[in-house]
Write an enzyme that holds these catalytic residues in place. Structure first.
Site, mmCIF file in Angstrom:
data_model
loop_
_atom_site.group_PDB
_atom_site.id
_atom_site.type_symbol
_atom_site.label_atom_id
_atom_site.label_comp_id
_atom_site.label_asym_id
_atom_site.label_seq_id
_atom_site.Cartn_x
_atom_site.Cartn_y
_atom_site.Cartn_z
ATOM 1 C CD GLU A 141 -26.365 -27.000 9.974
ATOM 2 O OE1 GLU A 141 -27.576 -26.871 9.723
ATOM 3 O OE2 GLU A 141 -25.776 -26.278 10.806
ATOM 4 C CB THR A 249 -35.335 -23.089 15.992
ATOM 5 O OG1 THR A 249 -36.518 -22.711 15.306
ATOM 6 C CG2 THR A 249 -34.147 -23.051 15.055
ATOM 7 C CG ASP A 253 -28.787 -27.696 17.514
ATOM 8 O OD1 ASP A 253 -28.412 -28.738 16.945
ATOM 9 O OD2 ASP A 253 -29.198 -26.701 16.892
HETATM 10 O O1 RIB Z 1 -30.689 -26.997 14.623
HETATM 11 C C1 RIB Z 1 -31.129 -25.690 14.394
HETATM 12 C C2 RIB Z 1 -30.160 -24.976 13.530
HETATM 13 O O2 RIB Z 1 -30.159 -25.563 12.254
HETATM 14 C C3 RIB Z 1 -30.490 -23.519 13.298
HETATM 15 O O3 RIB Z 1 -29.948 -22.675 14.277
HETATM 16 C C4 RIB Z 1 -29.941 -23.277 11.906
HETATM 17 O O4 RIB Z 1 -28.847 -22.435 11.870
HETATM 18 C C5 RIB Z 1 -29.616 -24.653 11.343
HETATM 19 O O5 RIB Z 1 -28.269 -24.871 11.336
#
Ligand code: RIB
Length: 299
Positions: A141, A249, A253
């Site tokens: 990103e 979500t 991560d």
């Molecule tokens: O992986 C989840 C994240 O992807 C979200 O928190 C959003 O900000 C995007 O970056």
């Protein structure tokens, strides 16, 4: 000696619209609520690591605005080092517009300040932090030249590297060769491999090809099916415990955060993946990407 992790990545404000379903193109529907939550794959992963006991420094950028200030405060409150997060004038903090429906979501990210995370930000202090780290973690990103630059520095200094290739994009071979652990989800791996797969046999073949081409450890996350990896050419699957899913979500991560912490402890691959899958299963039981990141004593 303290085990250190450097995360180079995005910091976003997640604007989450919860609704019963997604609107169709051209349609207006009524949603249930809107929530502003800290997010960004880089920041989420850094928070996950800090909550699991990692010593984490974040490299990134926010805009000179309210969102940026509140996201920086959130990182600090979670014990993430923010010395290398710059505040950029004249550009907005990154935003993720998230549609949250039952058990799933879709996301549009407007990178804003995240696209100011470029190689010229890497001064002597940041290079030193990377050199002193045990693990460097990055995602897609932020601009690709920065991803390549920090992976290269990490390799020069003998630091273990993790690339979470999200969102998916084509990557040059020179970059792929700098990665020790690659952590795509199913969709990202299909895009990387250039093939969809519909069986474990196909997955195994694609993973084997990828690993022998790039000499890296591939961990493919599969949602409710956990994570797949190869050990001596055999496909291993680690399944998550059954949980009540509230919000997915940040699931990936939390996986990457746990993986980095496990690597600083030099755990064997089975322990690493089991830990990461369990952390991820815990993370989806709460609403919000960072909200759900578990602390060690919750596991
Ligand atoms: O992986 C989840 C994240 O992807 C979200 O928190 C959003 O900000 C995007 O970056």
């Amino acid at each position: 000696m303290e085990k250190k992790i450097v995360v180079v990545g995005s910091i976003n404000m997640d604007i989450v619209i919860s609704a019963g379903r997604l609107p169709k193109m051209g349609e207006t529907i009524l949603g249930e609520r809107v929530t502003y939550l800290p997010g960004g794959k880089g920041a989420n992963q850094a928070v996950a690591m800090a909550r699991l006991g990692g010593d984490v420094q974040m490299v990134g950028a926010v805009g000179n605005d309210e969102f940026g200030r509140s996201l920086l405060a959130q990182l600090k409150a979670n014990g993430v080092g923010t010395e290398f997060v710059k505040t950029v004038d004249g550009v907005q903090t990154g935003i993720a517009n998230i549609y949250s429906v039952e058990h799933d979501n879709c996301i549009t990210v407007v990178p804003g300040a995240n696209f100011a995370v470029t190689p010229d930000q890497v001064d002597g202090r940041i290079e030193q932090a990377i050199a002193n780290a045990d693990v460097l973690v990055t995602q897609l990103e932020i601009p690709l030249p920065m991803v390549a630059h920090v992976l290269k520095l990490a390799k020069q200094h003998g630091v273990t590297t993790i690339l979470n290739p999200a969102p998916a994009q084509n990557l040059p071979i020179e970059l792929l060769e700098l990665v020790d652990y690659m952590t795509p989800n199913e969709t990202e791996f299909e895009a990387m491999a250039g093939h969809a797969f519909s069986s474990r046999d196909q997955l195994k073949i694609l993973m084997g090809k990828w690993q022998s081409a790039y000499n890296q450890t591939l961990l493919v996350t599969l949602g409710e099916e956990g994570c797949a990896y190869l050990e001596d050419g055999i496909l291993k699957m680690i399944l998550p415990p059954k949980v009540e899913v509230v919000d997915t979500t940040g699931a990936g991560d939390s996986f990457n955060g746990a993986l980095a912490v496990g690597l600083t402890n030099s755990w064997p691959i089975t322990d690493l993946v089991s830990f990461a899958v369990n952390v991820s299963a815990k993370a989806v039981t709460k609403f919000g990407a960072q909200e759900g990141m578990p602390f060690l004593d919750e596991l």
